[in-house]
Design an enzyme around this catalytic site. Structure first.
Site, PDB file in Angstrom:
ATOM      1  N   HIS A 125     128.944 -56.175  29.662  1.00 48.14           N
ATOM      2  CA  HIS A 125     127.561 -56.653  29.737  1.00 48.14           C
ATOM      3  C   HIS A 125     127.589 -58.180  29.540  1.00 48.14           C
ATOM      4  O   HIS A 125     126.972 -58.904  30.284  1.00 48.14           O
ATOM      5  CB  HIS A 125     126.725 -55.953  28.664  1.00 48.14           C
ATOM      6  CG  HIS A 125     125.260 -56.239  28.759  1.00 48.14           C
ATOM      7  ND1 HIS A 125     124.540 -56.031  29.908  1.00 48.14           N
ATOM      8  CD2 HIS A 125     124.382 -56.722  27.837  1.00 48.14           C
ATOM      9  CE1 HIS A 125     123.275 -56.379  29.695  1.00 48.14           C
ATOM     10  NE2 HIS A 125     123.157 -56.807  28.456  1.00 48.14           N
ATOM     11  N   CYS A 132     117.220 -54.256  30.046  1.00 44.72           N
ATOM     12  CA  CYS A 132     118.412 -54.774  30.748  1.00 44.72           C
ATOM     13  C   CYS A 132     119.460 -53.718  31.078  1.00 44.72           C
ATOM     14  O   CYS A 132     120.486 -54.037  31.679  1.00 44.72           O
ATOM     15  CB  CYS A 132     119.017 -55.908  29.945  1.00 44.72           C
ATOM     16  SG  CYS A 132     117.805 -57.203  29.646  1.00 44.72           S
ATOM     17  N   HIS A 153     121.877 -63.593  34.040  1.00 46.33           N
ATOM     18  CA  HIS A 153     121.508 -62.252  33.605  1.00 46.33           C
ATOM     19  C   HIS A 153     120.321 -61.799  34.444  1.00 46.33           C
ATOM     20  O   HIS A 153     119.223 -62.336  34.334  1.00 46.33           O
ATOM     21  CB  HIS A 153     121.150 -62.257  32.115  1.00 46.33           C
ATOM     22  CG  HIS A 153     120.966 -60.874  31.547  1.00 46.33           C
ATOM     23  ND1 HIS A 153     121.042 -59.740  32.319  1.00 46.33           N
ATOM     24  CD2 HIS A 153     120.716 -60.455  30.283  1.00 46.33           C
ATOM     25  CE1 HIS A 153     120.840 -58.679  31.561  1.00 46.33           C
ATOM     26  NE2 HIS A 153     120.637 -59.085  30.312  1.00 46.33           N
TER      27      HIS A 153
END
Lengths: 391, 321
Positions: free
Chosen positions: A284, A151, A319
């Site tokens: 994030h 990620c 996400h």
């Protein structure tokens, strides 16, 4: 040497281009919806593979959605730029899934039929292959690279481009990443029990997990020499970057936020600015219990008592994994261009451990000079980027 | 900068065997991977759940650190074409067999491409730069380039390597090759790049570059040599890989054929085999001679053209300081 961001491109659940994404951020309009097909909250891009192929008149091939989403954003960011033999140009993309959507399709076919002579699943899975198709479509050759660090991949691709320019290896580089929503990740993140069945609530005390999204983001980075030839107008400067490692657990972030603390501190050192100069943090902020607490602790470690305005835009896009760092870098550039702090969605109660309250409105702030963007991934991979206004 | 440690696990007796270049012979269909005893390198509990790509990569990495008695590298950089492909397939199998039921996340969480580099950082408690490059046949070269950048940026000792696991029956399609004479293998190769040399005979890494979607390979090679102030005559040995005859035809136009060697005869074919080729080159350079090649080998070029449109170039030389 200054690294300029001269163009951006983005596709996500909240829009098919830069303009549409910004409009959704301003109007606080999420792109995440319950998918009736999968019975999950998903941030899907409202464009089928076939529509993208038709839009760009691509050959009727079985392209991975990773390629197609990447192509949408990369084309927007590349714009009318041309190949020029005197400008050393590269292309770096990030993906975690590679051609997983096609791998899923062919793997089942392949495993059911030993003699299948058709497409082999590993051929379509190849990360580098998904990047090469985009590069080819743009007419790029030379340094064509793919970064895959889960990620944080998108942020790492941007950082790598900046480093290659700094070292004189390149003058201009298109950097970013893309990932589609695939069954593999829907099942994977669900199996980890970090999938929120409702809309994700980054930094909220009652947060239960993430929602998956998909998309792509690209930025064109150039040095001064390249700009003198392309005539592109610089949007902002990529002034700081760092990748550090948490070294705590394969998937979980440490309670003390060691990796994230280091990446933010070292990015500030690279940018040669003190922490109090950061105007806004695009966190994030996945909405998982573990990430948001660890990241908050890290922010506290770096910024002490005076925490700058911060938010997570994952409540808009979901996400988007390897694309997240790239999409959020585009958002960070947009924040600088519009002098705006971007909102978090679905927040109501501060986390009991920190009391941190994210920004919840699109707020104009005349003094927005430096934006910090965080991206963290499996393997304890932590990356921070700093975008700065051109003085 | 210098290559101060190197380690390869392969189908040849390369592991912890300095001077291996004299001992190894060309592979054949019977050749098998030579796994070392992993117990010295990875704790048992961790090892049990690891697939080859992790065991080989981590072990080569740890071996490199041992060789120069280094506790913490300034960066950990891995190139892998397919990453943790076996775990990926394992999780896909679970999805397919579960029919919507509960799934164990075990294989999912270790299936990302950066698991190799991540696990090395975990074992070392290393908090530094950690990167994974996955550009099919150029993954190793890009990792190596990244390592060189780290040295330019002030790093002292950088751990760089590549690892890929068994794709035996699949490689033709994976590499877009249609060359049945290639022997599919796998393996891992790691190195430490250091700003300063540790031993008098450490080999210099002059340059590494990767070129994607190329058309004119000879032109790129010429530019590469020119920019490194190296003439064709300065190169004593070209270790090349290819899947189409054009590669060799082009090289023969540039170099005398006695300087050319198809490294896939000893490495076999996998997408990051240029890592093994670099270690082979390092081993030959360290000795300065090899019975099959010209005498006094001072400079070796690794010419990776496994995928015709992708070209990796690595130049290493004997340290003349």
């Amino acid at each position: 040497m200054k690294i300029f961001v001269t163009r951006i491109g983005v596709v996500s659940a909240i829009g098919l281009n830069v303009e549409e994404n910004l409009a959704s951020l301003i109007s606080r309009q999420t792109g995440i919806k319950k998918s009736s097909q999968h019975n999950l909250m998903l941030g899907e891009v409202k464009l089928s593979d076939q529509s993208i192929i038709e839009k760009y008149n691509l050959p009727q091939k079985d392209y991975s959605r990773t390629t197609l989403l990447g192509l949408l954003a990369a084309k927007e960011a590349w714009g009318k730029n041309e190949i020029n033999s005197t400008i050393k140009t590269g292309f770096i993309s990030a993906t975690s899934a590679g051609g997983m959507d096609k791998m899923e399709k062919y793997y089942t076919q392949f495993s059911q039929n030993e003699n299948n002579s058709g497409t082999h699943p590993s051929l379509v899975f190849d990360n580098g292959g998904t990047t090469e198709v985009i590069a080819k479509e743009l007419g790029l050759s030379g340094y064509i690279g793919t970064i895959s660090t889960a990620c944080s991949s998108g942020a790492n691709a941007i950082m790598h481009g900046a480093r290659l320019i700094s070292a004189g290896k390149l003058d201009r580089v298109l950097v970013g990443g893309s990932d589609p929503i695939v069954q593999y990740n829907r099942k994977g993140f669900s199996s980890l029990n970090i999938y929120d069945e409702e809309l994700c609530k980054p930094f909220d005390d009652s947060r239960k997990g993430l929602n998956l999204g998909e998309g792509g983001g690209f930025l064109l980075l150039e040095n001064e020499e390249s700009i003198s030839k392309t005539g592109n107008t610089p949007l902002c400067i990529l002034s700081g970057w760092n990748n550090s490692t948490d070294a705590f657990h394969q998937t979980a972030s440490s309670a003390n936020g060691k990796g994230a603390t280091l990446s933010m501190q070292r990015a500030l050192e690279k940018a040669k600015i003190s922490h109090d100069k950061i105007s806004y943090i695009n966190a994030h902020g996945t909405g998982t219990s573990n990430n948001d607490l660890s990241e908050s602790t890290a922010i506290q470690n770096v910024f002490g008592e005076k925490i700058p305005p911060f938010s997570s835009t994952k409540g808009f896009t979901g996400h988007t994994l390897a694309a997240a760092g790239a999409i959020e870098a585009v958002f960070s550039v947009q924040a600088i261009l519009s002098n705006a702090i971007l909102p978090s969605l679905n927040f109501s109660t501060a986390m009991s451990e920190t009391g941190f309250i994210p920004e919840t409105t699109f707020r104009i702030d005349a003094n927005l000079e430096h934006v910090l963007s965080n991206s963290f991934g499996f393997g304890g991979n932590c990356t921070s980027l700093i975008f700065s206004k051109i003085q | 900068m210098y290559i101060t440690a190197s380690s390869t696990i392969s189908f040849q007796p390369t592991f912890r065997n300095k001077g291996f270049s004299d001992e190894i012979s060309e592979l054949n269909d019977e050749s098998e991977i030579l796994h070392p005893d992993y117990t010295d390198f990875i704790p048992k509990m961790k090892r049990r759940r690891m697939t080859d790509v992790l065991k080989m990569g981590i072990t080569c990495a740890m071996d490199c650190l041992k060789q120069i008695d280094l506790e913490q590298p300034d960066s950990i950089i891995v190139g892998t074409s397919m990453g943790c492909n076996i775990f990926t397939k394992r999780f896909l199998d679970k999805i397919n067999s579960s029919k919507g039921g509960l799934l164990s996340p075990t294989s999912f969480i270790v299936s990302t491409h950066n698991t190799i580099a991540g696990q090395i950082s975990l074992l070392l408690s290393n908090h530094n730069y950690n990167m994974t490059h996955t550009q099919n046949s150029l993954s190793f070269e890009q990792a190596l380039m990244d390592g060189m950048l780290c040295i330019l940026e002030g790093g002292e000792n950088i751990l760089v390597g590549s690892s890929d696991e068994n794709e035996r029956e699949l490689y033709n399609m994976v590499t877009r090759l249609n060359n049945k004479t290639l022997l599919s293998t796998y393996g891992a190769s790691f190195f430490i790049l250091s700003k300063e040399k540790k031993e008098k005979d450490n080999i210099k890494l002059v340059e590494a570059e990767s070129f994607g979607l190329v058309e004119d390979r000879p032109k790129i090679l010429t530019q590469f040599l020119n920019s490194n102030k190296t003439s064709v005559n300065d190169i004593d040995l070209v270790l090349y890989s290819n899947s189409v005859p054009e590669t060799v035809n082009e090289l023969i136009d540039i170099f005398p054929s006695k300087k050319l060697y198809d490294f896939q005869k000893i490495t076999g074919t996998y997408l990051t085999n240029s890592g093994f080729a670099m270690n082979y080159g390092v081993d030959i350079l360290t000795k300065g001679n090899h019975p099959s090649f010209e005498k006094n080998i001072n400079r070796v070029l690794i010419y990776n053209n496994l995928i015709p449109e992708n070209l990796g170039l690595i130049l290493i030389e004997k340290n003349s300081d």
